[in-house]
Every structure is written in structure tokens, then in C-alpha cells.
Enzyme design. Sequence first.
Site, mmCIF file in Angstrom:
data_model
loop_
_atom_site.group_PDB
_atom_site.id
_atom_site.type_symbol
_atom_site.label_atom_id
_atom_site.label_comp_id
_atom_site.label_asym_id
_atom_site.label_seq_id
_atom_site.Cartn_x
_atom_site.Cartn_y
_atom_site.Cartn_z
ATOM 1 N N SER A 176 76.549 41.757 62.517
ATOM 2 C CA SER A 176 77.091 42.823 61.669
ATOM 3 C C SER A 176 75.958 43.767 61.254
ATOM 4 O O SER A 176 74.823 43.328 61.057
ATOM 5 C CB SER A 176 77.714 42.196 60.424
ATOM 6 O OG SER A 176 77.834 43.159 59.399
ATOM 7 N N TYR B 113 78.992 50.164 61.638
ATOM 8 C CA TYR B 113 79.859 50.963 60.771
ATOM 9 C C TYR B 113 79.337 52.387 60.841
ATOM 10 O O TYR B 113 78.121 52.595 60.885
ATOM 11 C CB TYR B 113 79.758 50.490 59.314
ATOM 12 C CG TYR B 113 80.502 49.223 59.011
ATOM 13 C CD1 TYR B 113 81.874 49.137 59.173
ATOM 14 C CD2 TYR B 113 79.830 48.113 58.511
ATOM 15 C CE1 TYR B 113 82.557 47.972 58.862
ATOM 16 C CE2 TYR B 113 80.507 46.937 58.202
ATOM 17 C CZ TYR B 113 81.873 46.881 58.380
ATOM 18 O OH TYR B 113 82.552 45.730 58.079
ATOM 19 N N THR C 279 83.560 49.200 64.204
ATOM 20 C CA THR C 279 84.649 48.739 63.325
ATOM 21 C C THR C 279 85.305 49.949 62.674
ATOM 22 O O THR C 279 84.626 50.769 62.053
ATOM 23 C CB THR C 279 84.092 47.765 62.273
ATOM 24 O OG1 THR C 279 83.531 46.662 62.979
ATOM 25 C CG2 THR C 279 85.182 47.267 61.334
ATOM 26 N N LYS D 150 86.961 47.886 67.152
ATOM 27 C CA LYS D 150 87.440 46.702 66.409
ATOM 28 C C LYS D 150 88.255 47.141 65.194
ATOM 29 O O LYS D 150 87.768 47.929 64.375
ATOM 30 C CB LYS D 150 86.241 45.865 65.948
ATOM 31 C CG LYS D 150 86.609 44.684 65.066
ATOM 32 C CD LYS D 150 85.388 43.821 64.783
ATOM 33 C CE LYS D 150 85.721 42.638 63.902
ATOM 34 N NZ LYS D 150 85.914 43.000 62.494
ATOM 35 N N HIS E 23 90.763 42.724 59.992
ATOM 36 C CA HIS E 23 89.582 42.387 59.194
ATOM 37 C C HIS E 23 89.802 41.082 58.414
ATOM 38 O O HIS E 23 89.355 40.926 57.282
ATOM 39 C CB HIS E 23 89.243 43.536 58.238
ATOM 40 C CG HIS E 23 87.767 43.798 58.116
ATOM 41 N ND1 HIS E 23 87.080 44.628 58.967
ATOM 42 C CD2 HIS E 23 86.843 43.311 57.254
ATOM 43 C CE1 HIS E 23 85.794 44.649 58.620
ATOM 44 N NE2 HIS E 23 85.625 43.852 57.589
HETATM 45 C C1 LIG Z 1 82.824 37.369 54.772
HETATM 46 C C2 LIG Z 1 83.256 38.310 55.845
HETATM 47 C C3 LIG Z 1 82.451 39.383 56.176
HETATM 48 C C4 LIG Z 1 82.829 40.232 57.208
HETATM 49 N N1 LIG Z 1 81.997 41.243 57.572
HETATM 50 C C5 LIG Z 1 82.315 42.036 58.613
HETATM 51 C C6 LIG Z 1 81.417 43.035 59.052
HETATM 52 O O1 LIG Z 1 80.330 43.202 58.518
HETATM 53 N N2 LIG Z 1 81.810 43.798 60.113
HETATM 54 C C7 LIG Z 1 83.012 43.636 60.750
HETATM 55 O O2 LIG Z 1 83.317 44.340 61.692
HETATM 56 N N3 LIG Z 1 83.867 42.673 60.346
HETATM 57 C C8 LIG Z 1 83.548 41.874 59.313
HETATM 58 N N4 LIG Z 1 84.411 40.894 58.923
HETATM 59 C C9 LIG Z 1 85.676 40.694 59.653
HETATM 60 C C10 LIG Z 1 85.485 39.716 60.802
HETATM 61 O O3 LIG Z 1 84.734 40.271 61.856
HETATM 62 C C11 LIG Z 1 86.835 39.284 61.385
HETATM 63 O O4 LIG Z 1 87.583 40.439 61.694
HETATM 64 C C12 LIG Z 1 87.635 38.374 60.462
HETATM 65 O O5 LIG Z 1 86.778 37.507 59.763
HETATM 66 C C13 LIG Z 1 88.631 37.550 61.278
HETATM 67 O O6 LIG Z 1 89.433 36.764 60.467
HETATM 68 P P1 LIG Z 1 89.148 35.205 60.169
HETATM 69 O O7 LIG Z 1 87.926 35.188 59.297
HETATM 70 O O8 LIG Z 1 90.367 34.766 59.468
HETATM 71 O O9 LIG Z 1 88.905 34.522 61.472
HETATM 72 C C14 LIG Z 1 84.045 40.026 57.894
HETATM 73 C C15 LIG Z 1 84.843 38.940 57.549
HETATM 74 C C16 LIG Z 1 84.468 38.082 56.547
HETATM 75 C C17 LIG Z 1 85.333 36.898 56.224
#
Ligand SMILES: Cc1cc2nc3c(=O)[nH]c(=O)nc-3n(C[C@H](O)[C@H](O)[C@H](O)COP(=O)(O)O)c2cc1C
Length: 381
Positions: A106, A129, A155, A251, A275
Site C-alpha cells: 500500500s 492513491y 485504488t 481496484k 474496500h
Molecule cells: C486495515 C485495512 C487497510 C487497508 N488499506 C488499504 C490501502 O492502503 N489501499 C487499498 O487499496 N486498500 C486497502 N484496504 C482494502 C484491502 O485492499 C481490501 O480491499 C479489503 O481488505 C478486502 O476485504 P477483506 O479484508 O474483508 O478481505 C485496506 C483494508 C484494511 C482492512
Amino acid sequence: MKLINADDAREMARRRLPRIFFDYIDGGSFDEATLRANRADFGRWQLVQKVLVNPEKRDLSTSFLGERHPLPFMLGPVGFLGLYAGKGEREAARAAHAAGLPLCLSSFSIASLAELRRETTGSLHFQLYILKDRSLCEELLLEAEKAGVHTLFLTVDTAITSVREKDLRNGFRSLTKVSPALLLQMLMRPSWFADIMRAGAPQVGAVAHRPEFGKGVLEQVSNLSRSIDQTLSWRDVAWLRQRWRGRLVVKGILSTNDALRAKQEGADAVVISNHGGRQLDCATSTISVLPEIAGAVGDGLEILIDGGFRRGSDVVKALALGADGVLLGRAYAFGLAAAGSSGVSAMIEAIATEIDITLALMGIASVDELKSLGTSVLRPA
Ligand SMILES: Cc1cc2nc3c(=O)[nH]c(=O)nc-3n(C[C@H](O)[C@H](O)[C@H](O)COP(=O)(O)O)c2cc1C
């Protein structure tokens, strides 16, 4: 406590992390309806059992993002891994690479891409981002090129940050300094605290060299969150497509129209994602829109998916419904918080074993065979 499945990892993470960080990982937006739907909607499909044809060994390898992978999933971008365990990005990458899987870093990470590249040799993707300050985006793209990144994830579902009420209560993103209450929370988690402190005072890697983002990690998190460009549009996707020569993945897609538009703008793949239920509450679950999107896009655009994947059977259902590959999110983030690199490995192994057993009981010899059988191995529940 033994880490047998993703629920164990979540429980162990709950005990190990200060509440502000556990809630940040665990929570979703507003009523958390989409967060729950992501899990619940896997129940819309059942798997078809087939007996007396079991091959001795299953082949779980498959292709997505233009490469062959030993397993049909990878570790998706999760922000601030280095706050859940000391050197968290490196620990997650180690586990991913030991299993032959890519990690997508990320842009909101404690380790910078350059730092992580020095510490690991396996496959790294990078998630971007679009920030108001395009010079910082340019810097990150250059860093990605230098680090040998071939695949960039853009994203697109967070231009406006939604409200996660637990974070609001805990002050995540609004606290700029450690308050007495937060200090107390942290001191009540001594093994986490010692682990983090051993790694050195955390900074957000991408902006640590930019004084305008502040000094401490909390201030940097807060400023970085505010620096996301809320005017993000398809024009930016077109700009990035021209600027980035590698593979481009969009994404945060939840509709067929948006998937087709991404294809038209030159994306190589999309991630069907909400997300993790952290953005538009009451949006559809990802698994429920997968069949429609996969059926409509045709060749030339790969379909990845994330959201609620905790079990091997979830992955099997997504592959049968047309996904090329799956991204894990919380499943590995909780593993990391629970037990560092070995916690992430435990989650990868658990999900891989579940896929293997599931395929065996369905009489399917390989992930590629599963993909070609498609929905014929599913029944509506
Ligand atoms: C704590 C946390 C931080 C996240 N940070 C980002 C991020 O920095 N960039 C991004 O594209 N998605 C981020 N996501 C989304 C994840 O890439 C992903 O879409 C999501 O966690 C999928 O769902 P799941 O956790 O239920 O498997 C984040 C998700 C969580 C839980």
C-alpha cells in the site's frame, strides 16, 4: 492459542493490538452492512460434491496478472502493516514470498517501497492513491519503477473517505499525537509495544522525508489521509495509463459498466472490491456482482476480487464464478498482528489447505480445471 483459521487470527490480534489499531483493521463504514454482506453472500452458493474420482494430488497453481502463481491468491494492499507488527511490511512480504506469492504494498505503509525492496527479493506490486500533490505521485511511480515493480494497482473507491465510526470514536486519523488514553492502551499491550519499538519509531515511509506531513506517524497518517485527491476521475486513469508502462490494475470496481470503462481506458485487470466494506455502506457484496461482471467483460481484462475471503471454499466459489485470482486483506493482516511473519504464513497455509481439501472432495484435480468447469460445480443455496 493455535492459529487454525482466520477467526483465530482475528481473536489473537484482538488480544495483542491496542484497540485503536484492532478496530481500524476490523471495522467497516457506518452500519457495516456491506462488511457483513461480503461474508454472508458466499452462502448464496453451495459446492457440488463428486466422489470416487479423487486424483492423488491436486495442482493449486494458476495464472493471473500475467504470471503463474503456486496458489490462486495473493496478499492485497493493506495500509500501515508496520503498526500491527514490528517491520510488518517486511514480515508480510517474507511470508508471501516463502509461499511464492506477490505482496501488493500500500502507498500508506510504514516501510517505503525502496526499503522493502532492499529486504526482500520476491514479487512486489505497488498500490497507488492519487494524491492532490501530483509530484508525490510521480515520486512514488519513479520509486516503483526503480524497485522493479511491474504491476501497479490504482485504488479508485476511496477518493472520499467514508466514516468508520469505531475510528471516529478512537480518534484514528484525527489524533496527531499520542494522547494519555492512547498511551495507556499501548502500554496495556506490552508485547506488541516492545515489538514495534524494536523496529524503531514508526513513520509513514512515503512521506517521512517530507516535513509538511509532520513528524510522528499519527500526524503523517492524518495528513496523508487528507491529501487524497477527492476529484479523482477517469481522466486520471487515462493519465496514469500513459505514464505507467507496466501492468495497470484498477481496484475498487463494483459494476459491469465501470469494469468495461476500465478496459476501455487500457487497464489490464480490475479488482472487484468494496474496500472490505469500509467505503460505500449498503453497496453490494463483491461475490454477488462477480458473475455479472465476469460474464460481460470478455477477453483482455483480468478479473481479480477481494472482500471477506477467509476460507478456501470462498476462493473456490470465486474462481468458479469467473475470477482469475483473489486478494486477501484482513485474513493476513490479522495473521500478521497475531504472530508476525509466521502468522501470515499460517493464514496462507490454512487457506491453501482448505482449497486443496475442497477441490479433492469436489473431485477436481486442479485450480485450472475448476476455472474451466465454472459454475457447473456450484448450486444456488
Ligand atoms: C486495515 C485495512 C487497510 C487497508 N488499506 C488499504 C490501502 O492502503 N489501499 C487499498 O487499496 N486498500 C486497502 N484496504 C482494502 C484491502 O485492499 C481490501 O480491499 C479489503 O481488505 C478486502 O476485504 P477483506 O479484508 O474483508 O478481505 C485496506 C483494508 C484494511 C482492512
